[in-house]
Design a protein around this motif. Sequence first.
Motif, mmCIF file in Angstrom:
data_model
loop_
_atom_site.group_PDB
_atom_site.id
_atom_site.type_symbol
_atom_site.label_atom_id
_atom_site.label_comp_id
_atom_site.label_asym_id
_atom_site.label_seq_id
_atom_site.Cartn_x
_atom_site.Cartn_y
_atom_site.Cartn_z
ATOM 1 N N VAL A 153 22.337 18.273 -16.257
ATOM 2 C CA VAL A 153 22.813 18.916 -17.522
ATOM 3 C C VAL A 153 24.053 18.220 -18.043
ATOM 4 N N LEU A 154 24.371 18.019 -19.341
ATOM 5 C CA LEU A 154 25.627 17.610 -19.801
ATOM 6 C C LEU A 154 26.161 18.648 -20.686
ATOM 7 N N VAL A 155 27.496 18.769 -20.564
ATOM 8 C CA VAL A 155 28.282 20.019 -21.119
ATOM 9 C C VAL A 155 29.322 19.245 -22.236
ATOM 10 N N LYS A 156 29.278 19.594 -23.497
ATOM 11 C CA LYS A 156 30.074 18.861 -24.429
ATOM 12 C C LYS A 156 31.421 19.917 -24.430
ATOM 13 N N LEU A 157 32.614 19.464 -24.014
ATOM 14 C CA LEU A 157 33.893 20.182 -23.933
ATOM 15 C C LEU A 157 34.633 20.178 -25.503
ATOM 16 N N ASP A 158 35.290 21.321 -25.769
ATOM 17 C CA ASP A 158 35.975 21.023 -27.030
ATOM 18 C C ASP A 158 37.104 20.211 -27.133
ATOM 19 N N SER A 159 37.751 19.951 -25.684
ATOM 20 C CA SER A 159 38.898 19.238 -25.796
ATOM 21 C C SER A 159 38.816 18.272 -24.356
ATOM 22 N N PRO A 160 39.616 17.114 -24.152
ATOM 23 C CA PRO A 160 39.300 16.396 -23.253
ATOM 24 C C PRO A 160 39.930 17.072 -21.827
ATOM 25 N N LEU A 161 39.497 16.771 -20.714
ATOM 26 C CA LEU A 161 40.073 17.482 -19.597
ATOM 27 C C LEU A 161 41.364 16.511 -19.171
ATOM 28 N N LEU A 162 42.095 16.981 -18.412
ATOM 29 C CA LEU A 162 43.474 16.405 -17.880
ATOM 30 C C LEU A 162 43.020 16.118 -16.269
ATOM 31 N N VAL A 163 43.229 14.720 -16.136
ATOM 32 C CA VAL A 163 43.021 14.287 -14.742
ATOM 33 C C VAL A 163 43.871 14.888 -13.859
ATOM 34 N N SER A 164 43.687 15.452 -12.674
ATOM 35 C CA SER A 164 44.756 16.138 -11.717
ATOM 36 C C SER A 164 43.799 15.753 -10.418
ATOM 37 N N ASP A 165 44.494 16.461 -9.198
ATOM 38 C CA ASP A 165 44.146 16.367 -7.795
ATOM 39 C C ASP A 165 42.537 16.857 -7.936
ATOM 40 N N PHE A 166 42.172 18.001 -8.936
ATOM 41 C CA PHE A 166 40.887 18.493 -8.806
ATOM 42 C C PHE A 166 39.984 17.993 -9.870
ATOM 43 N N VAL A 167 40.471 17.425 -10.924
ATOM 44 C CA VAL A 167 39.479 16.626 -12.014
ATOM 45 C C VAL A 167 39.710 15.189 -12.135
ATOM 46 N N ARG A 168 38.669 14.381 -11.660
ATOM 47 C CA ARG A 168 38.615 13.032 -11.592
ATOM 48 C C ARG A 168 37.442 12.579 -12.169
ATOM 49 N N PRO A 169 37.444 11.393 -12.852
ATOM 50 C CA PRO A 169 36.219 10.904 -13.082
ATOM 51 C C PRO A 169 35.341 10.137 -12.089
ATOM 52 N N ILE A 170 34.147 9.947 -12.203
ATOM 53 C CA ILE A 170 33.200 9.538 -11.165
ATOM 54 C C ILE A 170 32.135 8.611 -12.023
ATOM 55 N N CYS A 171 31.819 7.523 -11.178
ATOM 56 C CA CYS A 171 30.854 6.521 -11.712
ATOM 57 C C CYS A 171 29.465 7.052 -11.589
ATOM 58 N N LEU A 172 28.583 6.700 -12.670
ATOM 59 C CA LEU A 172 27.041 6.934 -12.330
ATOM 60 C C LEU A 172 26.528 5.880 -11.628
ATOM 61 N N PRO A 173 25.209 6.242 -11.082
ATOM 62 C CA PRO A 173 24.606 5.147 -10.166
ATOM 63 C C PRO A 173 24.013 4.153 -11.133
ATOM 64 N N HIS A 174 24.048 2.700 -10.447
ATOM 65 C CA HIS A 174 23.058 1.856 -11.017
ATOM 66 C C HIS A 174 21.585 2.067 -11.049
ATOM 67 N N HIS A 175 20.907 2.132 -11.787
ATOM 68 C CA HIS A 175 19.362 2.429 -11.382
ATOM 69 C C HIS A 175 18.693 1.143 -11.237
ATOM 70 N N SER A 176 19.231 0.225 -11.744
ATOM 71 C CA SER A 176 18.596 -1.075 -11.588
ATOM 72 C C SER A 176 18.754 -1.747 -10.142
ATOM 73 N N THR A 177 19.555 -1.062 -9.469
ATOM 74 C CA THR A 177 19.847 -1.901 -7.905
ATOM 75 C C THR A 177 19.594 -0.739 -6.947
ATOM 76 N N GLN A 178 19.437 -1.081 -5.766
ATOM 77 C CA GLN A 178 19.410 -0.044 -4.673
ATOM 78 C C GLN A 178 20.498 -0.116 -3.811
ATOM 79 N N PRO A 179 21.680 0.372 -4.234
ATOM 80 C CA PRO A 179 22.799 0.359 -3.067
ATOM 81 C C PRO A 179 22.646 1.238 -1.841
ATOM 82 N N VAL A 180 23.190 0.808 -1.061
ATOM 83 C CA VAL A 180 23.513 1.696 0.155
ATOM 84 C C VAL A 180 24.668 2.690 0.063
ATOM 85 N N TYR A 181 24.465 3.959 0.117
ATOM 86 C CA TYR A 181 25.641 4.982 -0.030
ATOM 87 C C TYR A 181 26.196 5.280 1.401
ATOM 88 N N THR A 182 27.674 5.492 1.263
ATOM 89 C CA THR A 182 28.053 5.740 2.779
ATOM 90 C C THR A 182 29.130 6.917 2.038
#
Length: 141
Positions: free
Chosen positions: A2-31
Amino acid sequence: VVLVKLDSPLLVSDFVRPICLPHHSTQPVYTNCHTLGWTRNREVLQRVELLESRMDQCANVSIMSVNSLCADSVYSMEDCSEEELAGSPMICVNGLDHRWTLVGVTNWRIACAAAGSQRPRVYDKTAPNVDWILTSIKEDH
């Protein structure tokens, strides 16, 4: 997923950080996989280290699909005492670019394991949804 549209941007903090989406064209090994969630009183953010499990380990845990991912806690511990709700992330380090990646989002468990035993978690993989996520974000701008 699910995606949620926020009214305002989030502030990056110790508890709020961006994260990458997986590359669906490759099969990485996750650790170094983890899930995160707040304690019942919402005062402490907990982290549980995970390992991907065989799909048959989750057969009686939840409804499975081709987009399901089964994972177990690395350490034997009592990590909950009743049903879990959906939405917690499964984040891992991508072995190709060494970035934290959102590998899945929790489905749900029927109930937690009895004391002294483990019950795996079921996640919905994010990789099959990356195109939809990117299209939805673009359409909204």
